[in-house]
Design an enzyme around this catalytic site. Structure first.
Site, mmCIF file in Angstrom:
data_model
loop_
_atom_site.group_PDB
_atom_site.id
_atom_site.type_symbol
_atom_site.label_atom_id
_atom_site.label_comp_id
_atom_site.label_asym_id
_atom_site.label_seq_id
_atom_site.Cartn_x
_atom_site.Cartn_y
_atom_site.Cartn_z
ATOM 1 C CE LYS A 201 -3.569 2.440 2.554
ATOM 2 N NZ LYS A 201 -4.488 2.428 3.703
ATOM 3 N NE ARG A 211 -5.575 10.015 3.024
ATOM 4 C CZ ARG A 211 -4.270 10.069 2.957
ATOM 5 N NH1 ARG A 211 -3.657 11.224 3.020
ATOM 6 N NH2 ARG A 211 -3.559 8.958 2.846
ATOM 7 C CD GLU A 240 5.733 -3.925 3.694
ATOM 8 O OE1 GLU A 240 5.132 -4.755 4.405
ATOM 9 O OE2 GLU A 240 6.140 -2.829 4.129
ATOM 10 C CE LYS A 255 -6.204 1.926 -0.497
ATOM 11 N NZ LYS A 255 -6.696 2.013 0.832
ATOM 12 C CE1 TYR A 320 -14.984 3.478 -2.588
ATOM 13 C CE2 TYR A 320 -13.146 3.780 -4.111
ATOM 14 C CZ TYR A 320 -13.632 3.690 -2.825
ATOM 15 O OH TYR A 320 -12.770 3.807 -1.762
HETATM 16 C C1 PBG Z 1 -6.997 3.437 5.425
HETATM 17 C C2 PBG Z 1 -7.514 3.385 4.043
HETATM 18 C C3 PBG Z 1 -7.416 4.385 3.058
HETATM 19 C C4 PBG Z 1 -8.044 3.876 1.920
HETATM 20 C C5 PBG Z 1 -8.519 2.609 2.231
HETATM 21 N N1 PBG Z 1 -8.151 2.315 3.533
HETATM 22 C C6 PBG Z 1 -6.916 5.754 3.149
HETATM 23 C C7 PBG Z 1 -5.521 6.046 3.439
HETATM 24 O O1 PBG Z 1 -4.681 5.169 3.608
HETATM 25 O O2 PBG Z 1 -5.229 7.227 3.535
HETATM 26 C C8 PBG Z 1 -8.166 4.593 0.603
HETATM 27 C C9 PBG Z 1 -9.195 4.079 -0.331
HETATM 28 C C10 PBG Z 1 -9.486 4.981 -1.471
HETATM 29 O O3 PBG Z 1 -8.819 5.998 -1.707
HETATM 30 O O4 PBG Z 1 -10.429 4.651 -2.216
HETATM 31 N N2 PBG Z 1 -7.927 2.895 6.348
#
Ligand code: PBG
Length: 330
Positions: A201, A211, A240, A255, A320
């Site tokens: 990630k 956010r 990782e 991600k 989504y």
């Molecule tokens: C953290 C989390 C995030 C997303 C999913 N889980 C945000 C971040 O790491 O700042 C982002 C998902 C998205 O942008 O669609 N719990």
């Protein structure tokens, strides 16, 4: 006049030939729908709240969440992943593992409504629940403390499993999180609950709209000290992934997806567990915004973005658009 012997165009000539030749397919069962459920509007019995930077996506009430989950099931979507927006936040993210916390209540609703018909996943992190917006507990000087956070994650996993989740999905990027969660689940009698680890990630600008959606922007600083640096070579992501699998991850995730297709491919080449990729909020917002301006063919762009992620090697895609695309594919 010489003629080319090799003619790749032969197999492109008709729609039927192209369909038969397509090696990469998208099917509803491969899609996972991220959903947001918000406590204060659920309590107030209010309406789902639109998310301005993600047109078409809402913060659900418990009621509207159930309806949208039924729709996803009817479309054949493979899974849904739940994010909670609690009414109250504090330093340790107390509502994340409260049995009466919004995600636990919503999970119980979904088990009753659609349990067994779709895989119920829950994002396992602290950032939506902490008043400072970071993914872990803080030390006195404001750094995210890896090891004390692990205990919180294990406790959240048990709360989600108790509420009926099928799969927990830790996204906080703490070292050792998969092992800690596995141990916590096993000890509490949930040895059969799988872990889908957000293994690779990245600290990404493409999380911007999320956010807003999940109301979890860090109140100070950023996540660069725990999420991966986009400029690192792919070997860090592979490390990782290897660590998470060694710690007991049943599936791994990359991600974001679109700007990290090289990482998806590299992970898919070595992982001996299913690989998913998360098409994140910014990827969604960019296509919606360009389409709203008439600059891009929305429906084609959505399918192309998803097929590219599958072509890179992802077995499942979090998107989504899951319900809409699943409906279109049927
Ligand atoms: C953290 C989390 C995030 C997303 C999913 N889980 C945000 C971040 O790491 O700042 C982002 C998902 C998205 O942008 O669609 N719990």
């Amino acid at each position: 006049m010489t003629y080319p012997a090799a003619r790749p165009r032969r197999l492109r000539r008709t729609a039927a030939l192209r369909r038969l030749s397509a090696g990469v397919r998208l099917s509803p069962a491969d899609l996972i729908l991220p959903m947001f459920v918000r406590e204060d509007i659920s309590v107030a019995g209010g309406e789902p709240q639109p998310i301005v930077s993600m047109p078409g996506v809402v913060q659900h009430t418990r009621e509207s969440l159930r309806k949208a989950a039924v729709e996803a099931v009817s479309a054949g979507v493979g899974g849904l992943i739940l994010f909670g927006l609690p009414a109250v936040k504090d330093g340790r993210g107390s509502s994340a593992d409260d049995p009466e916390g919004i995600v636990q209540l919503a999970l119980a609703d979904l088990v009753r409504e659609v349990g067994g018909d779709i895989v119920l996943l829950a994002d396992l992190c602290l950032d939506e629940y902490t008043d400072h917006g970071h993914c872990g507990l803080l030390t006195a000087d404001g750094a995210v403390d890896n090891d004390s956070t692990l205990e919180r994650y294990a406790s959240i996993a048990v709360a989600q499993a108790t509420a009926g989740v099928d799969v927990v999905a830790p996204s906080g990027m703490m070292d050792g999180q998969v092992a800690a969660i596995r141990a916590g689940l096993d000890l509490a009698g949930f040895a059969e609950t799988p872990i889908l680890a957000y293994s690779a990630k990245f600290a990404s600008a493409f999380y911007g709209p999320f956010r807003d959606a999940a109301d979890c922007a860090p109140q100070f600083g950023d996540r660069n000290a725990y999420q991966q640096d986009p400029a690192r070579r792919v070997d860090e992501a592979l490390r990782e992934v290897a660590l998470d699998i060694a710690e007991g991850a049943d599936a791994v995730m990359v991600k974001p997806a679109g700007s990290y297709l090289d990482v998806v491919r590299a992970v898919a080449d070595v992982a001996d567990v299913p690989v998913s990729a998360y098409q994140v909020s910014g990827e969604y917002a960019m296509i919606e915004a360009a389409a709203a301006n008439g600059w891009i063919d929305r429906d084609r762009a959505i399918l192309e973005s998803l097929i590219s992620i599958r072509r890179a090697g992802a077995d499942q895609v979090l998107t989504y658009w899951a319900t809409e695309v699943a409906q279109r594919l049927r």
